[in-house]
Each structure stands twice: as C-alpha cells, then as structure tokens.
Scaffold this motif. Structure first.
Motif, PDB file in Angstrom:
ATOM      1  N   LEU A 139      50.751  38.644  41.945  1.00  0.00           N
ATOM      2  CA  LEU A 139      49.285  39.060  43.165  1.00  0.00           C
ATOM      3  C   LEU A 139      49.804  40.746  43.126  1.00  0.00           C
ATOM      4  O   LEU A 139      49.617  41.403  44.393  1.00  0.00           O
ATOM      5  N   ALA A 140      51.177  41.162  43.022  1.00  0.00           N
ATOM      6  CA  ALA A 140      51.750  41.942  43.754  1.00  0.00           C
ATOM      7  C   ALA A 140      51.245  43.518  42.695  1.00  0.00           C
ATOM      8  O   ALA A 140      51.228  44.684  42.994  1.00  0.00           O
ATOM      9  N   GLU A 141      50.410  42.662  41.156  1.00  0.00           N
ATOM     10  CA  GLU A 141      50.159  43.466  40.607  1.00  0.00           C
ATOM     11  C   GLU A 141      48.151  44.178  41.042  1.00  0.00           C
ATOM     12  O   GLU A 141      47.938  45.126  40.904  1.00  0.00           O
ATOM     13  N   ASN A 142      47.992  43.013  41.461  1.00  0.00           N
ATOM     14  CA  ASN A 142      47.250  43.121  41.886  1.00  0.00           C
ATOM     15  C   ASN A 142      47.086  44.091  43.708  1.00  0.00           C
ATOM     16  O   ASN A 142      46.052  44.889  43.890  1.00  0.00           O
ATOM     17  N   GLY A 185      45.419  37.478  52.009  1.00  0.00           N
ATOM     18  CA  GLY A 185      45.207  38.228  53.007  1.00  0.00           C
ATOM     19  C   GLY A 185      46.337  38.785  53.271  1.00  0.00           C
ATOM     20  O   GLY A 185      46.446  39.417  53.895  1.00  0.00           O
ATOM     21  N   ASP A 186      47.530  37.601  53.954  1.00  0.00           N
ATOM     22  CA  ASP A 186      48.072  38.420  54.890  1.00  0.00           C
ATOM     23  C   ASP A 186      49.271  38.800  54.373  1.00  0.00           C
ATOM     24  O   ASP A 186      49.815  40.680  54.470  1.00  0.00           O
ATOM     25  N   ARG A 187      49.607  39.154  52.776  1.00  0.00           N
ATOM     26  CA  ARG A 187      51.056  40.264  52.004  1.00  0.00           C
ATOM     27  C   ARG A 187      49.670  41.870  52.129  1.00  0.00           C
ATOM     28  O   ARG A 187      50.087  42.348  52.022  1.00  0.00           O
ATOM     29  N   PHE A 188      48.430  41.642  51.678  1.00  0.00           N
ATOM     30  CA  PHE A 188      47.728  42.500  51.343  1.00  0.00           C
ATOM     31  C   PHE A 188      47.981  43.191  52.879  1.00  0.00           C
ATOM     32  O   PHE A 188      47.764  44.724  52.958  1.00  0.00           O
ATOM     33  N   ARG A 189      47.537  42.893  54.226  1.00  0.00           N
ATOM     34  CA  ARG A 189      47.855  42.829  55.210  1.00  0.00           C
ATOM     35  C   ARG A 189      48.581  43.909  55.760  1.00  0.00           C
ATOM     36  O   ARG A 189      48.834  44.636  56.216  1.00  0.00           O
ATOM     37  N   GLN A 190      49.700  43.223  55.402  1.00  0.00           N
ATOM     38  CA  GLN A 190      51.390  43.314  55.639  1.00  0.00           C
ATOM     39  C   GLN A 190      51.405  44.493  54.421  1.00  0.00           C
ATOM     40  O   GLN A 190      52.148  45.603  55.367  1.00  0.00           O
ATOM     41  N   ALA A 191      50.469  45.523  54.045  1.00  0.00           N
ATOM     42  CA  ALA A 191      50.910  46.400  52.974  1.00  0.00           C
ATOM     43  C   ALA A 191      49.486  47.202  53.245  1.00  0.00           C
ATOM     44  O   ALA A 191      49.791  48.455  52.616  1.00  0.00           O
ATOM     45  N   GLY A 192      49.109  46.713  54.730  1.00  0.00           N
ATOM     46  CA  GLY A 192      48.417  47.940  54.764  1.00  0.00           C
ATOM     47  C   GLY A 192      46.840  47.958  54.441  1.00  0.00           C
ATOM     48  O   GLY A 192      46.175  49.188  55.033  1.00  0.00           O
ATOM     49  N   ILE A 193      46.471  47.004  53.522  1.00  0.00           N
ATOM     50  CA  ILE A 193      45.587  47.221  53.359  1.00  0.00           C
ATOM     51  C   ILE A 193      44.325  45.921  54.091  1.00  0.00           C
ATOM     52  O   ILE A 193      44.926  44.662  54.129  1.00  0.00           O
ATOM     53  N   ASP A 194      43.323  45.701  54.366  1.00  0.00           N
ATOM     54  CA  ASP A 194      42.690  45.597  55.555  1.00  0.00           C
ATOM     55  C   ASP A 194      41.284  45.791  55.267  1.00  0.00           C
ATOM     56  O   ASP A 194      40.809  45.741  55.870  1.00  0.00           O
ATOM     57  N   GLU A 196      52.138  32.019  40.173  1.00  0.00           N
ATOM     58  CA  GLU A 196      51.435  33.510  40.919  1.00  0.00           C
ATOM     59  C   GLU A 196      50.130  32.490  41.831  1.00  0.00           C
ATOM     60  O   GLU A 196      50.236  32.527  43.153  1.00  0.00           O
ATOM     61  N   ARG A 197      49.842  31.304  41.691  1.00  0.00           N
ATOM     62  CA  ARG A 197      48.358  31.110  42.164  1.00  0.00           C
ATOM     63  C   ARG A 197      49.636  30.357  43.219  1.00  0.00           C
ATOM     64  O   ARG A 197      48.401  30.014  43.966  1.00  0.00           O
ATOM     65  N   ASN A 198      50.356  30.534  43.072  1.00  0.00           N
ATOM     66  CA  ASN A 198      50.629  29.182  45.107  1.00  0.00           C
ATOM     67  C   ASN A 198      51.317  29.858  46.181  1.00  0.00           C
ATOM     68  O   ASN A 198      50.721  29.478  46.638  1.00  0.00           O
ATOM     69  N   GLY A 199      50.606  31.899  45.669  1.00  0.00           N
ATOM     70  CA  GLY A 199      50.811  32.498  46.590  1.00  0.00           C
ATOM     71  C   GLY A 199      49.492  33.371  46.710  1.00  0.00           C
ATOM     72  O   GLY A 199      49.101  33.683  47.649  1.00  0.00           O
ATOM     73  N   ILE A 200      48.743  32.234  46.164  1.00  0.00           N
ATOM     74  CA  ILE A 200      47.225  32.439  46.687  1.00  0.00           C
ATOM     75  C   ILE A 200      46.730  32.172  48.440  1.00  0.00           C
ATOM     76  O   ILE A 200      46.488  33.050  48.536  1.00  0.00           O
ATOM     77  N   ALA A 201      47.494  31.929  48.945  1.00  0.00           N
ATOM     78  CA  ALA A 201      46.949  30.827  50.137  1.00  0.00           C
ATOM     79  C   ALA A 201      47.296  32.536  50.865  1.00  0.00           C
ATOM     80  O   ALA A 201      46.555  32.693  52.302  1.00  0.00           O
ATOM     81  N   SER A 202      48.506  32.630  51.144  1.00  0.00           N
ATOM     82  CA  SER A 202      49.201  33.933  51.258  1.00  0.00           C
ATOM     83  C   SER A 202      48.747  35.559  51.657  1.00  0.00           C
ATOM     84  O   SER A 202      48.995  36.013  52.038  1.00  0.00           O
TER      85      SER A 202
END
Length: 71
Positions: free
Chosen positions: A11-14, A47-56, A39-45
């Motif tokens: 997810l970090a590389e994505n 969107g939140d992870r990307f938004r926290q990085a400034g990508i919405d 990494e698949r266990n983190g897929i549910a979050s």
C-alpha cells in the motif's frame, strides 16, 4: 475520465504511485490481487490512509482471478 491502476505489492508503494499521478487522474484502482498477502488486511482503510497523505480522489478496489485476461 482517467483511471490510474495501482499495481505495486504494498500500500505504501501504491501511495507513491498515486502521488506521482494524482494531478492527471480522476480515479484510482487499487488492485487487491497484486498486493502482497500481508498487505491485503489493510485494504479496508486504504481510503483513509491516502486521504491522510493529502490525496482525496475516488478509489475503487478490484481483485482479478488468476489467469483472467485484461484488455
């Protein structure tokens, strides 16, 4: 509409892929089938992870079957 498929194994590389292309895309596709199994266990979050990085931008998650043909 332009969709960026995110194909990295983590997810970090994505997130890094998306940061490079965010100004020229309308939506991003997270390819679950290409993620490392851990990494698949983190897929549910993701969107939140990307938004926290400034990508919405809108995200879709897909999982293709092994051997499926893509065009």
């Amino acid at each position: 509409m332009i969709c960026l498929p995110l194909t990295a194994p983590t997810l970090a590389e994505n997130l890094e892929q998306l940061k490079r292309g965010v100004t020229s895309v309308d939506i991003a596709e997270v390819r679950i089938d290409l993620l490392d199994p851990a990494e698949r266990n983190g897929i549910a979050s993701v969107g939140d992870r990307f938004r926290q990085a400034g990508i919405d931008i809108p995200l879709i998650a897909t999982a293709r079957l092994p051997g499926a043909v893509s065009y």
